[in-house]
Motif scaffolding. Structure first.
Motif, PDB file in Angstrom:
ATOM      1  N   ASP A  22       0.899   4.169  -2.852  1.00 29.19           N
ATOM      2  CA  ASP A  22       0.540   5.540  -2.473  1.00 29.19           C
ATOM      3  C   ASP A  22       1.666   6.527  -2.756  1.00 29.19           C
ATOM      4  O   ASP A  22       1.429   7.641  -3.203  1.00 29.19           O
ATOM      5  CB  ASP A  22       0.172   5.616  -0.990  1.00 29.19           C
TER       6      ASP A  22
ATOM      7  N   GLU B  94      -2.410  -0.303  -9.167  1.00 33.42           N
ATOM      8  CA  GLU B  94      -3.616  -1.123  -9.092  1.00 33.42           C
ATOM      9  C   GLU B  94      -4.526  -0.701 -10.234  1.00 33.42           C
ATOM     10  O   GLU B  94      -4.762   0.486 -10.445  1.00 33.42           O
ATOM     11  CB  GLU B  94      -4.290  -0.916  -7.743  1.00 33.42           C
TER      12      GLU B  94
ATOM     13  N   GLN C 241       0.829  -1.214   0.000  1.00 39.78           N
ATOM     14  CA  GLN C 241       0.000   0.000   0.000  1.00 39.78           C
ATOM     15  C   GLN C 241       0.860   1.259   0.000  1.00 39.78           C
ATOM     16  O   GLN C 241       0.585   2.205  -0.728  1.00 39.78           O
ATOM     17  CB  GLN C 241      -0.949  -0.005   1.204  1.00 39.78           C
TER      18      GLN C 241
END
Length: 108
Positions: free
Chosen positions: A52, A78, A48
């Motif tokens: 990000d 993603e 993640q």
């Protein structure tokens, strides 16, 4: 003459591999450093963060016990369907399954 040069190159490769195996704190198979298996929550958190913050990451996949694992470098993204994609170059992308990962590391 060329035969002796080829022997020196193979000998130097063997010496480099053996010294890496001897002095590396991590296990080495076929010249490939084997990183520790990360827990699932840590893998999810690192994935993640990489998406990000657009980090360049090194992914190491799980492999059989005596086989060197595959290691790839790229940026994680993603897609609309929720698939995790590793963009290595403009032409090369890999679909990644987090369950098959051993580790995620940021490349500087």
């Amino acid at each position: 003459m060329q035969n002796s040069i080829a022997k020196r190159v193979t000998l130097s490769d063997r010496v480099a591999t053996m010294s890496q195996e001897l002095f590396s704190p991590l296990p080495v198979i076929d010249g490939q450093v084997i990183y520790a298996q990360m827990p699932d929550f840590q893998l999810a958190m690192f994935i993640q963060q990489a998406m990000d913050r657009h980090y360049l990451v090194r992914l190491q996949f799980k492999a059989a016990p005596d086989v060197a694992p595959a290691t790839v470098i790229g940026q994680l993204k993603e897609d609309a369907a929720g698939h995790l994609i590793l963009k290595q170059t403009k032409q090369l992308a890999t679909i990644v399954t987090p369950a098959l990962l051993r580790s995620v590391q940021r490349v500087k």
